[in-house]
Design a protein around this motif. Structure first.
Motif, PDB file in Angstrom:
ATOM      1  N   ASN A 153       0.816  -1.213   0.000  1.00 38.02           N
ATOM      2  CA  ASN A 153       0.000   0.000   0.000  1.00 38.02           C
ATOM      3  C   ASN A 153       0.844   1.255   0.000  1.00 38.02           C
ATOM      4  O   ASN A 153       0.528   2.226  -0.680  1.00 38.02           O
ATOM      5  CB  ASN A 153      -0.928   0.015   1.207  1.00 38.02           C
ATOM      6  N   ILE A 154       1.955   1.226   0.797  1.00 44.73           N
ATOM      7  CA  ILE A 154       2.819   2.408   0.840  1.00 44.73           C
ATOM      8  C   ILE A 154       3.440   2.635  -0.530  1.00 44.73           C
ATOM      9  O   ILE A 154       3.500   3.757  -1.025  1.00 44.73           O
ATOM     10  CB  ILE A 154       3.904   2.229   1.921  1.00 44.73           C
ATOM     11  N   ALA A 155       3.865   1.538  -1.191  1.00 51.31           N
ATOM     12  CA  ALA A 155       4.521   1.683  -2.493  1.00 51.31           C
ATOM     13  C   ALA A 155       3.561   2.242  -3.532  1.00 51.31           C
ATOM     14  O   ALA A 155       3.924   3.131  -4.304  1.00 51.31           O
ATOM     15  CB  ALA A 155       5.068   0.336  -2.946  1.00 51.31           C
ATOM     16  N   PHE A 156       2.321   1.737  -3.555  1.00 49.81           N
ATOM     17  CA  PHE A 156       1.426   2.138  -4.637  1.00 49.81           C
ATOM     18  C   PHE A 156       0.664   3.422  -4.347  1.00 49.81           C
ATOM     19  O   PHE A 156      -0.004   3.938  -5.230  1.00 49.81           O
ATOM     20  CB  PHE A 156       0.462   1.003  -4.968  1.00 49.81           C
ATOM     21  N   GLU A 157       0.771   3.926  -3.104  1.00 50.17           N
ATOM     22  CA  GLU A 157       0.129   5.201  -2.817  1.00 50.17           C
ATOM     23  C   GLU A 157       0.816   6.339  -3.577  1.00 50.17           C
ATOM     24  O   GLU A 157       0.168   7.301  -3.982  1.00 50.17           O
ATOM     25  CB  GLU A 157       0.179   5.482  -1.317  1.00 50.17           C
ATOM     26  N   VAL A 158       2.128   6.186  -3.799  1.00 51.34           N
ATOM     27  CA  VAL A 158       2.874   7.271  -4.459  1.00 51.34           C
ATOM     28  C   VAL A 158       2.417   7.470  -5.914  1.00 51.34           C
ATOM     29  O   VAL A 158       2.051   8.588  -6.282  1.00 51.34           O
ATOM     30  CB  VAL A 158       4.388   7.008  -4.362  1.00 51.34           C
ATOM     31  N   PRO A 159       2.399   6.399  -6.762  1.00 54.53           N
ATOM     32  CA  PRO A 159       1.916   6.638  -8.128  1.00 54.53           C
ATOM     33  C   PRO A 159       0.464   7.102  -8.176  1.00 54.53           C
ATOM     34  O   PRO A 159       0.110   7.903  -9.059  1.00 54.53           O
ATOM     35  CB  PRO A 159       2.084   5.287  -8.823  1.00 54.53           C
ATOM     36  N   ILE A 160      -0.374   6.634  -7.223  1.00 58.48           N
ATOM     37  CA  ILE A 160      -1.770   7.105  -7.207  1.00 58.48           C
ATOM     38  C   ILE A 160      -1.816   8.603  -6.982  1.00 58.48           C
ATOM     39  O   ILE A 160      -2.480   9.348  -7.713  1.00 58.48           O
ATOM     40  CB  ILE A 160      -2.573   6.370  -6.108  1.00 58.48           C
ATOM     41  N   LEU A 161      -1.055   9.063  -5.967  1.00 61.84           N
ATOM     42  CA  LEU A 161      -1.038  10.497  -5.670  1.00 61.84           C
ATOM     43  C   LEU A 161      -0.548  11.285  -6.878  1.00 61.84           C
ATOM     44  O   LEU A 161      -1.135  12.305  -7.252  1.00 61.84           O
ATOM     45  CB  LEU A 161      -0.118  10.771  -4.479  1.00 61.84           C
ATOM     46  N   LEU A 162       0.527  10.799  -7.515  1.00 60.25           N
ATOM     47  CA  LEU A 162       1.107  11.560  -8.619  1.00 60.25           C
ATOM     48  C   LEU A 162       0.147  11.611  -9.808  1.00 60.25           C
ATOM     49  O   LEU A 162       0.014  12.658 -10.452  1.00 60.25           O
ATOM     50  CB  LEU A 162       2.444  10.943  -9.041  1.00 60.25           C
TER      51      LEU A 162
END
Lengths: 328, 172
Positions: A153-162
């Protein structure tokens, strides 16, 4: 004195919208489970549930009753308060985002200025719930499942935010209605195709759906963080998962597919917009189901490499290009 | 009876109780994981107070950063590291000393609160909206903003170097 005049309209609105939202989550889960089992069946060349009702249409309702009436088994060594708290903690964040989802121009519980930030903030609590569930179960499979869920979840939160940011840069607003209104001419999926693809892949990973369902990989971890849960404890995790799927799809619809705007008017009067919104969301949900039953599960290092080495650089470049084009 | 008028007062007290009970749990918990969750509860209470003050942005940032990032990182550390699940209670001597220190601090605070002549601010002395803050931070105070980010980057890199002990090949 009139009874209704005791309450302000805003108060009644809160009660009605909460009832609608909770009912909708349950109904959506029932429909989605049935669809998922049917689609899975037909992909594997078998009919799927057929026994209860015509074409097994009542099967999920019966399953739901079974889940509710089952005994709640609490193993002896678990951390009791946290073990009982975790399903609730996981279910709540899947209800709250429905407050800001715009089903049509007027059919929305509340239009916050920071609608998308609200959803992102609430979804952070969900990760904590999985962590608590895995830790409290006192079971190594649960713990591994929870740790996988968190790092995923921590890893994929970044591309979602971007990818969300690159849309927000174009609309200059975080409000869901504002973003939908900005797409009355052209849908953002045509202007931001890369952001849409990145968002959708990361959304699959955020909801722990196959091919990214490593936190509950049956072949390695029994059932991951909810191994020890029975009855409605498991049921709440399950409902939460389907609620999260709906939320991810509806954010994709709002951000990229024009929200409640339809390509042509339908003969349903005021309900046209709601129906267009539902058609788009359910199309994405069925795509998610189809992906789950088509692709094999990835390995964990492949999953993290995908996030950190491919999706994040792609979405950063996409964001930079968007910023340059929009602000020039 | 028009009870809905008291909803906001009720919520305010509920948020205060969340902060209070959460921080109590965070310090008093015997199991380390309970302490982390107590911290999360008290942070949720603080974000509720921000909401009560009318700043939606701060509320959401509080939840996003502190519950979503800080608490999870702490919980991760608790799970991965080998920590005793049961923490021993304080020794009697340390307890007495702690009570003494907190009593002194409490009396000092009460004195200073009594001595101060509180003035009620009549209006805000400037524009403190999020838009204005963001604008000034990227124009007028741009250098300070960039320096802070460089400092944070240095801290992250330093932490990684300390944790990994330099760049050696890992034999697998």
């Amino acid at each position: 004195m009139d009874f209704l005049s005791l309450f302000p309209p805003e108060f009644i609105r809160i009660i009605i919208s909460s009832i609608i939202i909770v009912t909708f989550i349950f109904v959506n889960a029932i429909i989605m489970v049935y669809l998922e089992r049917k689609i899975a069946g037909h992909i594997q060349r078998r009919p799927g549930p057929m026994e209860v009702g015509p074409h097994g249409i009542l099967q999920t309702i019966i399953d739901g009753i079974k889940l509710i009436t089952k005994q709640l088994i609490i193993p002896t060594d678990v951390n009791k308060p946290l073990f009982r708290l975790a399903p609730l903690l996981s279910f709540t964040p899947s209800i709250l985002p429905f407050i800001v989802i715009p089903f049509s121009k007027s059919f929305q519980a509340r239009d916050l200025d920071l609608g998308i930030v609200f959803i992102l903030a609430i979804s952070a609590i969900n990760v904590l719930a999985l962590l608590v569930a895995g830790w409290a179960s006192d079971n190594k499979y649960s713990l591994f499942g929870a740790m996988r869920a968190v790092s995923q979840n921590i890893a994929f939160e970044v591309p979602i935010l971007l990818s969300i940011l690159s849309v927000v840069l174009m609309t200059n607003t975080f409000s869901m209605q504002g973003i939908v209104a900005a797409q009355n001419k052209i849908w953002f999926v045509l202007l931001q195709p890369i952001a849409f693809i990145v968002y959708f892949i990361s959304g699959l990973a955020e909801t722990n759906r196959a091919p990214f369902d490593l936190p509950e990989a049956e072949s390695e971890l029994t059932a991951g963080f909810h191994t020890e849960y029975s009855g409605m404890g498991f049921g709440l995790f399950f409902l939460g998962e389907y609620g999260n799927m709906f939320i991810v799809s509806s954010i994709a619809t709002v951000l990229f597919l024009g929200g409640w705007h339809g390509p042509f008017p339908l003969p349903f009067g005021d309900f046209t917009n709601i129906i267009w919104f539902m058609i788009k969301v359910y199309a994405l949900l069925i795509l998610m189901v189809q992906i789950r039953w088509t692709y094999p599960r990835v390995r964990f290092d492949q999953l993290l490499n995908l996030a950190w080495k491919y999706l994040i650089p792609i979405s950063i470049v996409n964001l930079l290009i968007t910023a340059v084009i929009v602000k020039l | 009876m028009i009870f809905y008028k008291y909803i906001s007062e009720f919520l305010f007290i509920a948020f205060i109780m969340l902060v209070f009970l959460g921080s109590l749990l965070a310090v008093r918990a015997k199991v380390l994981m309970h302490g982390v969750l107590g911290l999360a509860v008290s942070i949720l209470g603080v974000s509720g107070l921000y909401f009560y003050l009318g700043s939606m942005f701060l509320t959401l940032m509080q939840v996003l950063i502190y519950v979503g990032a800080v608490c999870i990182v702490i919980a991760f550390g608790v799970m991965v590291g080998k920590t005793p699940t049961e923490v021993e209670g304080l020794k009697l001597k340390a307890g007495i000393f702690g009570m003494f220190v907190s009593a002194v601090v409490f009396i000092l605070l009460i004195f200073s609160i009594k001595k101060t002549s509180w003035k009620i601010p009549i209006k805000m002395s400037g524009d403190f909206s999020i838009e204005h803050l963001g604008y000034t931070m990227l124009t007028k105070y741009c250098l300070a903003f960039e320096l802070i980010s460089v400092l944070l980057l240095a801290a992250v890199v330093g932490a990684i170097i300390i944790a990994r002990g330099g760049r050696e090949e890992i034999n697998s």
